[in-house]
Design a protein around this motif. Structure first.
Motif, PDB file in Angstrom:
ATOM      1  N   HIS A  54       0.727  -1.232  -0.249  1.00 25.55           N
ATOM      2  CA  HIS A  54       0.141   0.045  -0.012  1.00 25.55           C
ATOM      3  C   HIS A  54       0.817   1.190   0.025  1.00 25.55           C
ATOM      4  O   HIS A  54       0.491   2.474   0.370  1.00 25.55           O
ATOM      5  CB  HIS A  54      -0.954   0.013   1.254  1.00 25.55           C
ATOM      6  CG  HIS A  54      -2.204  -0.951   1.154  1.00 25.55           C
ATOM      7  ND1 HIS A  54      -1.888  -2.225   1.291  1.00 25.55           N
ATOM      8  CD2 HIS A  54      -3.328  -0.678   0.766  1.00 25.55           C
ATOM      9  CE1 HIS A  54      -3.048  -3.051   1.292  1.00 25.55           C
ATOM     10  NE2 HIS A  54      -4.033  -2.115   0.925  1.00 25.55           N
ATOM     11  N   GLY A  55       2.058   1.095  -0.228  1.00 25.04           N
ATOM     12  CA  GLY A  55       2.987   2.245  -0.564  1.00 25.04           C
ATOM     13  C   GLY A  55       3.600   3.076   0.736  1.00 25.04           C
ATOM     14  O   GLY A  55       3.950   4.046   0.891  1.00 25.04           O
ATOM     15  N   ILE A  56       3.548   2.010   1.769  1.00 21.65           N
ATOM     16  CA  ILE A  56       4.011   2.530   3.215  1.00 21.65           C
ATOM     17  C   ILE A  56       5.260   2.048   3.309  1.00 21.65           C
ATOM     18  O   ILE A  56       5.692   0.949   3.125  1.00 21.65           O
ATOM     19  CB  ILE A  56       3.368   2.031   4.328  1.00 21.65           C
ATOM     20  CG1 ILE A  56       1.753   2.383   4.061  1.00 21.65           C
ATOM     21  CG2 ILE A  56       3.538   2.413   5.555  1.00 21.65           C
ATOM     22  CD1 ILE A  56       0.905   1.734   4.957  1.00 21.65           C
ATOM     23  N   ASP A  57       6.282   3.004   3.534  1.00 21.99           N
ATOM     24  CA  ASP A  57       7.896   2.800   3.662  1.00 21.99           C
ATOM     25  C   ASP A  57       8.056   2.405   5.193  1.00 21.99           C
ATOM     26  O   ASP A  57       7.935   3.073   5.987  1.00 21.99           O
ATOM     27  CB  ASP A  57       8.796   4.007   3.231  1.00 21.99           C
ATOM     28  CG  ASP A  57      10.344   3.597   3.257  1.00 21.99           C
ATOM     29  OD1 ASP A  57      10.453   2.352   3.257  1.00 21.99           O
ATOM     30  OD2 ASP A  57      10.905   4.594   3.369  1.00 21.99           O
ATOM     31  N   ILE A  58       8.451   1.016   5.452  1.00 24.13           N
ATOM     32  CA  ILE A  58       8.689   0.549   6.829  1.00 24.13           C
ATOM     33  C   ILE A  58      10.235   0.252   6.756  1.00 24.13           C
ATOM     34  O   ILE A  58      10.741  -0.317   5.885  1.00 24.13           O
ATOM     35  CB  ILE A  58       7.942  -0.690   6.948  1.00 24.13           C
ATOM     36  CG1 ILE A  58       6.268  -0.509   6.663  1.00 24.13           C
ATOM     37  CG2 ILE A  58       8.152  -1.282   8.281  1.00 24.13           C
ATOM     38  CD1 ILE A  58       5.434  -1.811   6.936  1.00 24.13           C
ATOM     39  N   PRO A  59      10.738   0.581   8.111  1.00 21.11           N
ATOM     40  CA  PRO A  59      12.258   0.035   8.328  1.00 21.11           C
ATOM     41  C   PRO A  59      12.353  -1.200   8.319  1.00 21.11           C
ATOM     42  O   PRO A  59      11.602  -2.105   8.775  1.00 21.11           O
ATOM     43  CB  PRO A  59      12.507   0.769   9.359  1.00 21.11           C
ATOM     44  CG  PRO A  59      11.548   1.646   9.905  1.00 21.11           C
ATOM     45  CD  PRO A  59      10.373   1.595   9.116  1.00 21.11           C
ATOM     46  N   ASP A  60      13.569  -1.711   7.675  1.00 17.13           N
ATOM     47  CA  ASP A  60      13.841  -3.168   7.729  1.00 17.13           C
ATOM     48  C   ASP A  60      13.954  -3.839   9.036  1.00 17.13           C
ATOM     49  O   ASP A  60      14.895  -3.147   9.628  1.00 17.13           O
ATOM     50  CB  ASP A  60      15.061  -3.457   6.702  1.00 17.13           C
ATOM     51  CG  ASP A  60      14.831  -3.091   5.205  1.00 17.13           C
ATOM     52  OD1 ASP A  60      13.495  -3.356   4.902  1.00 17.13           O
ATOM     53  OD2 ASP A  60      15.732  -2.832   4.440  1.00 17.13           O
ATOM     54  N   ILE A  61      13.653  -4.893   9.371  1.00 14.86           N
ATOM     55  CA  ILE A  61      13.705  -5.418  10.556  1.00 14.86           C
ATOM     56  C   ILE A  61      13.848  -7.018  10.482  1.00 14.86           C
ATOM     57  O   ILE A  61      13.187  -7.796   9.395  1.00 14.86           O
ATOM     58  CB  ILE A  61      12.674  -5.223  11.482  1.00 14.86           C
ATOM     59  CG1 ILE A  61      12.439  -3.822  12.023  1.00 14.86           C
ATOM     60  CG2 ILE A  61      12.836  -6.093  12.798  1.00 14.86           C
ATOM     61  CD1 ILE A  61      11.363  -3.570  12.858  1.00 14.86           C
ATOM     62  N   ASP A  62      14.967  -7.519  10.965  1.00 15.56           N
ATOM     63  CA  ASP A  62      15.326  -8.878  10.814  1.00 15.56           C
ATOM     64  C   ASP A  62      14.018  -9.998  11.315  1.00 15.56           C
ATOM     65  O   ASP A  62      13.715  -9.791  12.265  1.00 15.56           O
ATOM     66  CB  ASP A  62      16.403  -9.417  11.537  1.00 15.56           C
ATOM     67  CG  ASP A  62      16.828 -10.719  11.134  1.00 15.56           C
ATOM     68  OD1 ASP A  62      16.165 -11.436  10.419  1.00 15.56           O
ATOM     69  OD2 ASP A  62      17.909 -11.406  12.085  1.00 15.56           O
ATOM     70  N   GLU A  63      13.420 -10.704  10.285  1.00 20.10           N
ATOM     71  CA  GLU A  63      12.085 -11.355  10.619  1.00 20.10           C
ATOM     72  C   GLU A  63      12.376 -12.634  11.511  1.00 20.10           C
ATOM     73  O   GLU A  63      11.765 -13.051  11.764  1.00 20.10           O
ATOM     74  CB  GLU A  63      11.546 -11.654   9.203  1.00 20.10           C
ATOM     75  CG  GLU A  63      10.864 -10.617   8.656  1.00 20.10           C
ATOM     76  CD  GLU A  63      10.206 -10.961   7.312  1.00 20.10           C
ATOM     77  OE1 GLU A  63       9.929 -12.170   7.232  1.00 20.10           O
ATOM     78  OE2 GLU A  63       9.541 -10.068   6.713  1.00 20.10           O
ATOM     79  N   GLY A  64      13.627 -12.812  11.529  1.00 23.87           N
ATOM     80  CA  GLY A  64      14.175 -14.010  12.284  1.00 23.87           C
ATOM     81  C   GLY A  64      14.054 -13.859  13.687  1.00 23.87           C
ATOM     82  O   GLY A  64      14.227 -14.857  14.420  1.00 23.87           O
ATOM     83  N   ILE A  65      13.799 -12.646  14.037  1.00 25.02           N
ATOM     84  CA  ILE A  65      13.798 -12.417  15.759  1.00 25.02           C
ATOM     85  C   ILE A  65      12.500 -12.294  16.221  1.00 25.02           C
ATOM     86  O   ILE A  65      12.150 -12.348  17.531  1.00 25.02           O
ATOM     87  CB  ILE A  65      14.418 -10.990  16.021  1.00 25.02           C
ATOM     88  CG1 ILE A  65      13.597  -9.984  15.473  1.00 25.02           C
ATOM     89  CG2 ILE A  65      15.823 -11.043  15.755  1.00 25.02           C
ATOM     90  CD1 ILE A  65      13.931  -8.404  15.812  1.00 25.02           C
ATOM     91  N   GLY A  66      11.467 -12.637  15.375  1.00 22.94           N
ATOM     92  CA  GLY A  66      10.075 -12.769  15.767  1.00 22.94           C
ATOM     93  C   GLY A  66       8.954 -12.381  14.694  1.00 22.94           C
ATOM     94  O   GLY A  66       9.220 -12.252  13.696  1.00 22.94           O
ATOM     95  N   LYS A  67       7.729 -12.474  14.988  1.00 22.23           N
ATOM     96  CA  LYS A  67       6.739 -12.082  14.332  1.00 22.23           C
ATOM     97  C   LYS A  67       6.560 -10.591  14.014  1.00 22.23           C
ATOM     98  O   LYS A  67       6.224  -9.893  15.207  1.00 22.23           O
ATOM     99  CB  LYS A  67       5.277 -12.877  14.628  1.00 22.23           C
ATOM    100  CG  LYS A  67       4.185 -12.487  13.746  1.00 22.23           C
ATOM    101  CD  LYS A  67       3.139 -13.338  14.010  1.00 22.23           C
ATOM    102  CE  LYS A  67       1.922 -13.420  12.990  1.00 22.23           C
ATOM    103  NZ  LYS A  67       2.466 -13.687  11.944  1.00 22.23           N
ATOM    104  N   ILE A  68       6.669  -9.919  13.089  1.00 20.48           N
ATOM    105  CA  ILE A  68       6.633  -8.494  12.861  1.00 20.48           C
ATOM    106  C   ILE A  68       5.017  -8.091  12.611  1.00 20.48           C
ATOM    107  O   ILE A  68       4.372  -8.777  11.702  1.00 20.48           O
ATOM    108  CB  ILE A  68       7.507  -8.174  11.529  1.00 20.48           C
ATOM    109  CG1 ILE A  68       8.964  -8.810  11.921  1.00 20.48           C
ATOM    110  CG2 ILE A  68       7.709  -6.789  11.737  1.00 20.48           C
ATOM    111  CD1 ILE A  68       9.519  -8.371  13.118  1.00 20.48           C
ATOM    112  N   VAL A  69       4.656  -6.990  13.293  1.00 19.30           N
ATOM    113  CA  VAL A  69       3.385  -6.337  13.109  1.00 19.30           C
ATOM    114  C   VAL A  69       3.721  -5.045  12.628  1.00 19.30           C
ATOM    115  O   VAL A  69       4.121  -4.294  13.834  1.00 19.30           O
ATOM    116  CB  VAL A  69       2.408  -6.674  14.105  1.00 19.30           C
ATOM    117  CG1 VAL A  69       1.037  -6.064  13.997  1.00 19.30           C
ATOM    118  CG2 VAL A  69       2.204  -8.135  14.299  1.00 19.30           C
ATOM    119  N   GLY A  70       3.078  -4.389  11.622  1.00 18.70           N
ATOM    120  CA  GLY A  70       3.482  -3.137  11.434  1.00 18.70           C
ATOM    121  C   GLY A  70       2.410  -2.183  11.739  1.00 18.70           C
ATOM    122  O   GLY A  70       1.067  -2.720  11.391  1.00 18.70           O
TER     123      GLY A  70
END
Length: 760
Positions: free
Chosen positions: A535-551
């Motif tokens: 949807h065109g939202i710029d999100i900082p990169d986070i290592d997905e290996g450290i858990g479940k990511i919710v933006g």
């Protein structure tokens, strides 16, 4: 519940005596065996089946009352096998409902308790009367004879009623051609009573009815323990039937109607309500559905399926009502195959059981032969008939397997009591041996290594907004959603005292996120980073290996990111370190995604090569099968049942499902897996005492037999020697000791290793 069958593994048509001249392939099936009294019965039936024409192999398990038989269909069939076994007094059935089997075992247990009660009540007075004779209070021959007669009369209910199952089992095993311990016990009891009656007839007070009473009482108590094991085994198998509902709504004649599962056929359409379990394997007829497959994979996140996707029975419909087109009828579903696989695993024998059977094959016959040989040997030496009979009776009494039979149970009883005080329940007596010798251990992840609940590991926020604001907005958007992530967000928001607004217009996109139309006209989106990026939202990169990511984003602006992860039990890393220090081969097995398994495994102390993800129940079982034996599996869910049955020893943790608890040989009552290490230490101590008791009892009996054969020993002395051996093993069992806890530090696995894991 529907009447499911415990017997057949193959379809019913394969279990009948049809004309098989065109089919020469060997067939196998699991049958239910009714009427077994002890392990000797199982061994005799197994030997008898193997001798039948056309039978290629047979294995009978006393605990689960099941027989795994393989036969040539051109020579024999189930009907002829059932008829042959019936000639021994047992019943071999290919079809029996779980409820019927449970009722039969419950009735057998009630009858056994009554027999044991009679044996204890009358046996107590018999022993008291006999004690007056043994200690010789000088009451006179006439009074002594009356006391002996009284003791004999008090023993009659024990010998005639309480001991009846031993005589029946002895007769059946004799007919099968493989006499067991019951033959030896029966002969000892009958000989003691006959010899006592002969002496009473002659006016003598030398009776040995207390020996007969003691044999029956002690062995009845042992049979009660065995029966409890059989009940646990049956419950473990029957509990798998509870994964699906009793009935289902099926579309027929233009309307929905309720129908029993056994009346539904392939191709039928069934309706499954929200939060209900699927009754059949089949294909989805809706455009999409949200399915919780934790029952089969252990994955905590429901998956989104579309029209035509296949779903298995036992999964939970996590979304609105759906329509399923059946393609596997009752008895042929995936969960049915899991159950049948478990039944087959139980029916087969391990190496230790085979060794035990080999000993049981010759021990009773050797003891009988020794007693008979002693009788004729002393007759040949000129001893009179009465003394020869007493001499051989002494040999027979000494040979009765009291101490040998008690050597293991008394230790397991003491260890079981110690385990209960520590929150450890040993349900399978063989688990003490297998766990003590275990070389490998595998753990399930969700609910076993972790608490089963998600926690907030961290919150990353944009400038000018707090972590609590991000959490409040996310929890507010997830109102009314039953997804585990939504529940976690709301739980943590409530714990922090954050106020959540109601009545917001939200659109739920399963497996992606939630879009909320705020009163000011903006759209608040909460969901996966990939969905927000679309949807065109710029999100900082986070290592997905450290858990479940919710933006979390409002409009095109990123507000923050919540990092959710599973919570390890407080003692998980320490327990893993203990097993590693003890040179165990370790494994972490999970149906969850690889990133989650890597993250949890790294925190729990598992090396990269020890972590396995995205596994089905079959795959878990296959991996457990490859582990060094004896192996241990620790799990908690229905999806773990096959792995628990495949492992040499299965351990269920606190909060496990009933199916996992029933199948596991050991259950932990306190939270965490630290008790698994305690159970191992307790089993090692018990195993050492078992070896000592067994070696001592065998050596003691051999020495006593040698003395009884070569010199005349009154039967009362023989009974005393047998009792002394029993007391000795009881005293040794009281020495059960668990070494003090040692401090073991959990090994540190570097983050570098985690970053280099890649996919599994």
């Amino acid at each position: 519940m529907p009447q499911r069958l415990l017997g057949s593994v193959e379809p019913p048509a394969d279990l009948s005596n049809h004309d098989t001249t065109t089919n020469t392939e060997a067939r196998d099936a699991i049958f239910v065996v009714q009427g077994m009294w002890c392990s000797s019965c199982a061994f005799a039936i197994e030997h008898f089946l193997k001798k039948q024409p056309g039978v290629l192999d047979a294995s009978v398990n006393f605990v689960t009352a099941s027989a795994l038989v393989r036969w040539a269909p051109t020579t024999t069939g189930p009907a002829s096998l059932e008829k042959s076994v019936a000639s021994l007094g047992y019943r071999l059935t290919s079809q029996a409902s779980a409820q019927d089997s449970r009722e039969r075992l419950a009735q057998a247990r009630r009858t056994l308790l009554v027999r044991l009660g009679v044996s204890i009540a009358f046996g107590m007075w018999t022993l008291m009367a006999s004690a007056l004779l043994y200690f010789n209070y000088g009451l006179g021959p006439r009074v002594d004879w009356i006391i002996a007669l009284t003791a004999s009369l008090l023993a009659l209910p024990v010998v005639s009623y309480a001991g009846l199952p031993f005589y029946r089992a002895a007769w059946r095993t004799l007919r099968a051609g493989h006499p067991g311990m019951d033959v030896l016990v029966s002969l000892g009891v009958i000989s003691a009573m006959t010899f006592s009656a002969w002496h009473l007839w002659r006016g003598s007070s030398d009776v040995y009815v207390d020996t007969a009473v003691m044999l029956i009482t002690l062995l009845l108590a042992g049979r009660l323990v065995e029966l409890a094991s059989r009940q646990d085994g049956l419950d473990a198998l029957a509990s798998l039937d509870s994964l699906s509902p009793e009935s289902a709504r099926v579309w027929r004649d233009g309307q929905w109607e309720s129908s029993a599962l056994e009346d539904i056929r392939c191709g039928d359409q069934v309706s499954v309500d929200a939060q209900a379990a699927l009754p059949f394997d089949g294909f989805l007829d809706n455009d999409q559905a949200l399915i919780d497959r934790a029952v089969l994979t252990g994955e905590t996140t429901p998956v989104l399926l579309t029209r035509g996707d296949r779903i298995e029975a036992g999964c939970i419909n996590a979304g609105p009502a759906l329509i399923l087109r059946v393609d596997a009828e009752l008895g042929h579903r995936y969960i049915d195959s899991l159950r049948n696989r478990t039944l087959q695993l139980y029916a087969r024998k391990g190496e230790f059981q085979k060794v035990s059977d080999s000993v049981a094959r010759w021990l009773p016959s050797a003891a009988l032969g020794l007693a008979v040989g002693t009788f004729f040997m002393v007759l040949a030496r000129g001893v009179d008939l009465d003394e020869a009979f007493a001499w051989s009776l002494s040999v027979l009494i000494v040979a009765c397997p009291c101490a040998v039979g008690l050597a293991i149970p008394v230790v397991t009883q003491a260890a079981t009591a110690r385990g209960l005080r520590q929150g450890i329940v040993f349900k399978d007596l063989s688990a003490f041996e297998t766990l003590a010798r275990a070389r490998s251990i595998a753990f399930d992840k969700t609910g076993t290594l972790t608490t089963g609940l998600l926690g907030i590991h961290d919150i990353h926020t944009a400038r000018g907004i707090s972590g609590d604001d991000v959490l409040r907005l996310a929890a507010q958007a997830e109102q009314g959603i039953t997804h585990p992530v939504a529940q976690t967000l709301r739980r943590h928001a409530t714990e922090r005292g954050l106020a959540l607004a109601d009545g917001l217009a939200a659109i739920h996109h399963p497996s992606l996120g939630v879009a909320v139309h705020e009163p000011q006209g903006t759209i608040l989106r909460v969901g996966s980073p990939r969905w927000l990026s679309e949807h065109g939202i710029d999100i900082p990169d986070i290592d997905e290996g450290i858990g479940k990511i919710v933006g979390v984003a409002r409009g095109k602006r990123w507000l923050g990111t919540l990092i959710l992860d599973e919570t390890l039990t407080r003692d998980a890393a320490a327990a893993v370190a203990h097993f590693r220090d003890a040179s165990f081969t370790l494994a972490l097995l999970s149906g969850d995604q690889a990133t989650n398994v890597h993250a949890i495994g790294q925190r729990g102390g598992f090396r990269r090569s020890e972590r396995f993800a995205e596994l089905t129940p079959d795959a878990k079982a296959r991996l457990v099968e490859t582990l060094p034996k004896p192996s241990v599996f620790v799990g908690d869910g229905i999806n773990d049942t096959l792995a628990l049955a495949t492992a040499t020893t299965g351990i269920s943790v606190a909060g496990a499902t009933p199916q996992a608890r029933d199948i596991a040989a050991i259950s932990l009552l306190t939270t965490g897996i630290g008790q698994a290490w305690q159970a191992h230490r307790l089993a090692r101590s018990a195993y050492r005492l078992m070896h000592q008791n067994l070696a001592f009892s065998i050596a003691y009996n051999l020495l006593a037999l040698s003395i009884a054969v070569w010199m005349p020993i009154p039967p009362v002395i023989a009974a005393g020697a047998m009792a002394l051996s029993s007391v000795s093993v009881l005293a040794n069992a009281a020495r059960l000791y668990i070494p003090p806890e040692t401090s073991v530090q959990a090994p540190q696995i570097s983050d570098n290793e985690l970053r280099n894991t890649g996919s599994i």
